[in-house]
Motif scaffolding. Structure first.
Motif, PDB file in Angstrom:
ATOM      1  N   ILE A 172       0.828  -1.195   0.000  1.00  0.00           N
ATOM      2  CA  ILE A 172       0.000   0.000   0.000  1.00  0.00           C
ATOM      3  C   ILE A 172       0.868   1.253   0.000  1.00  0.00           C
ATOM      4  N   VAL A 173       0.475   2.228  -0.823  1.00  0.00           N
ATOM      5  CA  VAL A 173       1.068   3.556  -0.800  1.00  0.00           C
ATOM      6  C   VAL A 173       0.141   4.411   0.054  1.00  0.00           C
ATOM      7  N   PHE A 174       0.567   4.706   1.264  1.00  0.00           N
ATOM      8  CA  PHE A 174      -0.317   5.367   2.219  1.00  0.00           C
ATOM      9  C   PHE A 174      -0.615   6.811   1.815  1.00  0.00           C
ATOM     10  N   GLN A 175      -1.756   7.281   2.236  1.00  0.00           N
ATOM     11  CA  GLN A 175      -2.174   8.649   1.971  1.00  0.00           C
ATOM     12  C   GLN A 175      -1.243   9.634   2.682  1.00  0.00           C
ATOM     13  N   GLY A 176      -0.794  10.638   1.961  1.00  0.00           N
ATOM     14  CA  GLY A 176       0.002  11.691   2.581  1.00  0.00           C
ATOM     15  C   GLY A 176       1.466  11.355   2.712  1.00  0.00           C
ATOM     16  N   ALA A 177       2.202  11.448   1.594  1.00  0.00           N
ATOM     17  CA  ALA A 177       3.631  11.129   1.634  1.00  0.00           C
ATOM     18  C   ALA A 177       4.406  12.077   2.538  1.00  0.00           C
ATOM     19  N   MET A 178       3.890  13.270   2.789  1.00  0.00           N
ATOM     20  CA  MET A 178       4.616  14.249   3.586  1.00  0.00           C
ATOM     21  C   MET A 178       4.809  13.783   5.029  1.00  0.00           C
ATOM     22  N   HIS A 179       3.937  12.896   5.507  1.00  0.00           N
ATOM     23  CA  HIS A 179       4.071  12.437   6.890  1.00  0.00           C
ATOM     24  C   HIS A 179       4.069  10.909   7.017  1.00  0.00           C
ATOM     25  N   SER A 180       4.229  10.194   5.915  1.00  0.00           N
ATOM     26  CA  SER A 180       4.200   8.732   5.966  1.00  0.00           C
ATOM     27  C   SER A 180       5.576   8.106   6.155  1.00  0.00           C
ATOM     28  N   LEU A 181       6.629   8.877   5.938  1.00  0.00           N
ATOM     29  CA  LEU A 181       7.980   8.351   6.109  1.00  0.00           C
ATOM     30  C   LEU A 181       8.499   8.685   7.502  1.00  0.00           C
ATOM     31  N   ASN A 182       9.388   7.839   8.010  1.00  0.00           N
ATOM     32  CA  ASN A 182       9.987   8.061   9.328  1.00  0.00           C
ATOM     33  C   ASN A 182      11.043   9.156   9.212  1.00  0.00           C
ATOM     34  N   ALA A 183      10.861  10.230   9.961  1.00  0.00           N
ATOM     35  CA  ALA A 183      11.703  11.416   9.815  1.00  0.00           C
ATOM     36  C   ALA A 183      13.148  11.200  10.245  1.00  0.00           C
ATOM     37  N   VAL A 184      13.422  10.172  11.077  1.00  0.00           N
ATOM     38  CA  VAL A 184      14.768  10.007  11.639  1.00  0.00           C
ATOM     39  C   VAL A 184      15.556   8.886  10.972  1.00  0.00           C
ATOM     40  N   HIS A 185      15.028   8.328   9.898  1.00  0.00           N
ATOM     41  CA  HIS A 185      15.757   7.279   9.168  1.00  0.00           C
ATOM     42  C   HIS A 185      15.933   7.689   7.708  1.00  0.00           C
ATOM     43  N   ARG A 186      17.056   7.345   7.124  1.00  0.00           N
ATOM     44  CA  ARG A 186      17.303   7.619   5.714  1.00  0.00           C
ATOM     45  C   ARG A 186      16.307   6.825   4.866  1.00  0.00           C
ATOM     46  N   VAL A 187      15.928   7.415   3.732  1.00  0.00           N
ATOM     47  CA  VAL A 187      14.877   6.787   2.929  1.00  0.00           C
ATOM     48  C   VAL A 187      15.327   5.443   2.377  1.00  0.00           C
ATOM     49  N   GLY A 188      16.617   5.295   2.077  1.00  0.00           N
ATOM     50  CA  GLY A 188      17.107   4.015   1.577  1.00  0.00           C
ATOM     51  C   GLY A 188      16.938   2.903   2.589  1.00  0.00           C
TER      52      GLY A 188
END
Length: 351
Positions: free
Chosen positions: A113-129
């Motif tokens: 699932i691609v969650f609604q709202g990419a601006m707040h769906s990622l963990n801010a303290v971990h690198r995206v990779g």
């Protein structure tokens, strides 16, 4: 969570798919799905859906109609206060009856699932990779951290970002870039089904177009099934093969996406379509018009057809008689007593 088991490209091609054995189950089949919060509030009411591999199904409706609840229900991601009944058959296996270990294996690998709202769906303290690599390590016991990081870079390149961006934190990326990261994460374990919940929300029109083309290309190249959820009927008509329109937790119209958008048979579908401008529509040159009123409170649904308080063509019987989906010509169905009559003019449905 309590699970109780109870007992749809443009238009589909006339030629059958001979590459599949006869009787092969669809990639996803949802039967009579109901989601109730707190035991009394029905958010989804008897929804049926069907998605084949390589097919793109759009689900449209206003905020509060049950779209996101439906998306989360497909992978049992709802809170424990939600009760689900019906069947969610993924490759013929019911998600609602899966044991926890099996369900954990299906998430991301079978369907993601691609969650609604990419601006707040990622963990801010971990690198995206690292965030893209995490599901790879969880679902592939043979994967090493180095291999997972390499795969994360490949996925970023697949969605149009340099592999070097794997070292970035979410705050270093734009909204469109974060949405691409979310899509890369959804692809990490090669799922057969992708559920995209409002994947272009808060993106400007240029980035939105890029994301939509990217999703279409990925579906075509990898032959995965796609469920795209949005309030924007025009986007879904341009992107999806089939379209289901939801109102008050139920599907009120379904059929080939472009047909539903251009000539909806349910008054609610016509109102949604009329709310979006048609570029190059020289015949009317009308400004888009909204639909008066608000969607009903799920805890206090009106009797009869739930749309009748806002419907400009409602009959007296609509206040007392509920309407089920019925044939509406071709491969379309609509839940309206007037479905057998000629489609009403847009001015009637939005005045």
């Amino acid at each position: 969570m309590t699970a109780t088991t109870t007992t749809t490209g443009p238009e589909p091609s006339a030629s059958p798919d001979l590459s599949k054995p006869v009787g092969d189950p669809p990639l996803l089949e949802v039967r009579n799905l109901t989601v109730t919060y707190g035991g009394t509030v029905p958010a989804v009411r008897g929804v049926d859906l069907r998605v084949e591999a390589g097919q793109k199904l759009g689900i449209a409706g206003e905020s509060g109609c049950g779209k996101s609840t439906l998306a989360l229900a497909l992978l049992r991601l709802l809170p424990a206060t939600a009760k689900l009944t019906g069947e969610i058959l993924l490759d013929g296996e019911d998600v609602l009856t899966m044991k926890w270990g099996r369900l954990r294996a299906v998430r991301w690998a079978g369907a993601s699932i691609v969650f609604q709202g990419a601006m707040h769906s990622l963990n801010a303290v971990h690198r995206v990779g690292d965030q893209i690599a995490e599901p790879i390590l969880l679902h592939n016991a043979k994967a090493t951290p180095a291999a997972a990081r390499k795969r994360a870079g490949e996925l970023l390149e697949q969605v149009g970002l340099p592999a070097a961006r794997a070292q970035a934190y979410p705050h270093e990326l734009s909204g469109g870039q974060r949405q691409r990261v979310m899509i890369a994460m959804a692809l990490a374990c090669d799922p057969r089904l992708i559920i995209a919940d409002e994947p272009t929300t808060a993106l400007d029109v240029m980035i939105q177009a890029q994301i939509l083309r990217l999703i279409e290309q990925l579906v075509a190249d990898q032959d995965v099934g796609l469920i795209m959820i949005s309030h924007d009927l025009a986007v879904l008509a341009d992107t999806c093969d089939r379209l289901s329109v939801m109102y008050a937790g139920r599907v009120v119209e379904e059929g080939p996406a472009r047909q539903v958008y251009a000539e909806a048979r349910h008054p609610y579908g016509r109102a949604l379509s009329a709310a979006f401008p048609r570029i190059g529509d020289l015949a009317s040159r009308r400004a888009p018009r909204g639909l008066p009123g608000d969607p009903p409170d799920p805890a206090a649904l009106p009797g009869g057809c739930t749309f009748h308080p806002r419907c400009p063509v409602a009959l007296d019987s609509c206040a007392t008689e509920d309407q089920e989906l019925r044939e509406a010509g071709g491969e379309r169905r609509a839940a309206c007593v007037l479905v057998d009559a000629p489609a009403a003019d847009d001015s009637r449905s939005t005045s």
